[in-house]
Design a protein around this motif. Structure first.
Motif, PDB file in Angstrom:
ATOM      1  N   ALA A  67     -21.446  21.531 -32.633  1.00 31.24           N
ATOM      2  CA  ALA A  67     -20.573  20.430 -32.235  1.00 31.24           C
ATOM      3  C   ALA A  67     -21.421  19.172 -32.281  1.00 31.24           C
ATOM      4  O   ALA A  67     -22.481  19.108 -31.673  1.00 31.24           O
ATOM      5  CB  ALA A  67     -20.022  20.666 -30.836  1.00 31.24           C
ATOM      6  N   GLN A  68     -20.932  18.197 -33.009  1.00 30.91           N
ATOM      7  CA  GLN A  68     -21.676  16.962 -33.210  1.00 30.91           C
ATOM      8  C   GLN A  68     -20.863  15.804 -32.634  1.00 30.91           C
ATOM      9  O   GLN A  68     -19.667  15.677 -32.921  1.00 30.91           O
ATOM     10  CB  GLN A  68     -21.893  16.768 -34.709  1.00 30.91           C
ATOM     11  CG  GLN A  68     -22.689  15.570 -35.098  1.00 30.91           C
ATOM     12  CD  GLN A  68     -22.933  15.537 -36.605  1.00 30.91           C
ATOM     13  OE1 GLN A  68     -22.545  16.421 -37.347  1.00 30.91           O
ATOM     14  NE2 GLN A  68     -23.578  14.492 -37.054  1.00 30.91           N
ATOM     15  N   ASP A  69     -21.488  14.993 -31.801  1.00 29.59           N
ATOM     16  CA  ASP A  69     -20.850  13.797 -31.265  1.00 29.59           C
ATOM     17  C   ASP A  69     -20.551  12.889 -32.451  1.00 29.59           C
ATOM     18  O   ASP A  69     -21.454  12.475 -33.175  1.00 29.59           O
ATOM     19  CB  ASP A  69     -21.796  13.118 -30.272  1.00 29.59           C
ATOM     20  CG  ASP A  69     -21.204  11.891 -29.618  1.00 29.59           C
ATOM     21  OD1 ASP A  69     -20.447  11.153 -30.283  1.00 29.59           O
ATOM     22  OD2 ASP A  69     -21.519  11.650 -28.437  1.00 29.59           O
ATOM     23  N   SER A  70     -19.268  12.588 -32.671  1.00 28.07           N
ATOM     24  CA  SER A  70     -18.904  11.823 -33.863  1.00 28.07           C
ATOM     25  C   SER A  70     -19.329  10.360 -33.774  1.00 28.07           C
ATOM     26  O   SER A  70     -19.385   9.679 -34.779  1.00 28.07           O
ATOM     27  CB  SER A  70     -17.400  11.913 -34.122  1.00 28.07           C
ATOM     28  OG  SER A  70     -16.675  11.346 -33.052  1.00 28.07           O
ATOM     29  N   GLU A  71     -19.642   9.892 -32.563  1.00 29.70           N
ATOM     30  CA  GLU A  71     -20.091   8.502 -32.425  1.00 29.70           C
ATOM     31  C   GLU A  71     -21.598   8.369 -32.635  1.00 29.70           C
ATOM     32  O   GLU A  71     -22.051   7.519 -33.382  1.00 29.70           O
ATOM     33  CB  GLU A  71     -19.684   7.959 -31.060  1.00 29.70           C
ATOM     34  CG  GLU A  71     -18.171   7.836 -30.924  1.00 29.70           C
ATOM     35  CD  GLU A  71     -17.737   7.452 -29.519  1.00 29.70           C
ATOM     36  OE1 GLU A  71     -18.595   7.352 -28.615  1.00 29.70           O
ATOM     37  OE2 GLU A  71     -16.520   7.276 -29.328  1.00 29.70           O
ATOM     38  N   SER A  72     -22.371   9.231 -31.983  1.00 30.60           N
ATOM     39  CA  SER A  72     -23.837   9.114 -32.071  1.00 30.60           C
ATOM     40  C   SER A  72     -24.435   9.959 -33.195  1.00 30.60           C
ATOM     41  O   SER A  72     -25.556   9.728 -33.609  1.00 30.60           O
ATOM     42  CB  SER A  72     -24.478   9.533 -30.747  1.00 30.60           C
ATOM     43  OG  SER A  72     -24.355  10.936 -30.567  1.00 30.60           O
ATOM     44  N   GLY A  73     -23.699  10.970 -33.637  1.00 29.77           N
ATOM     45  CA  GLY A  73     -24.222  11.888 -34.646  1.00 29.77           C
ATOM     46  C   GLY A  73     -25.082  13.000 -34.073  1.00 29.77           C
ATOM     47  O   GLY A  73     -25.520  13.887 -34.801  1.00 29.77           O
TER      48      GLY A  73
END
Length: 136
Positions: A67-73
């Protein structure tokens, strides 16, 4: 490596994707955190790195999603899937294991659950999911 942080919003936008070789250091770090948090064990991270690398390089052993934070990457969670053949049912059971989500992002588990449910429906001969949970 993750060293803590402030809690994220409950609505953190995440992307769930297959792990890539470039995720190796994060997966190793998360697995070592998982053992520490759930079993109070300090793993030899060099051995964990070899094990995770072997799995990433051989999809017959299993595979990871992150799972990757779509804002910070940033990658904030992982889960591993291995398979077990059922001769009684002529199909594959998926075993969900090595599930870890950073403490500041624990709400992304719902994104993982949704993805896995959809993936099982799409894969031929996948007939079930087995999950072992340790809650602390």
């Amino acid at each position: 490596a993750y060293a803590g942080g402030s809690p994220r919003s409950l609505n953190m936008p995440v992307i769930v994707r297959p792990a890539q070789p470039s995720d190796l250091p994060t997966l190793v770090d998360f697995n070592c955190h998982l053992a520490r948090e759930t079993e109070d064990k300090d793993l030899d991270c060099a051995i964990v790195e070899k094990g995770v690398s072997a799995l990433l390089n051989d999809p017959n052993r299993g595979f990871y999603f992150v799972a990757q934070d779509s804002e910070s990457g940033e990658v904030v969670g992982q889960l591993q899937i291995t398979r077990e053949w059922s001769d009684w049912r002529n199909g594959w059971f998926w075993w969900l294991q090595s599930v870890y989500v950073r403490a500041d992002a624990r709400k992304v588990l719902c994104s993982f659950a949704s993805l896995i449910t959809k993936a099982i429906e799409l894969v031929d001969l996948s007939i079930g999911l087995t999950i072992n949970l340790i809650l602390r």
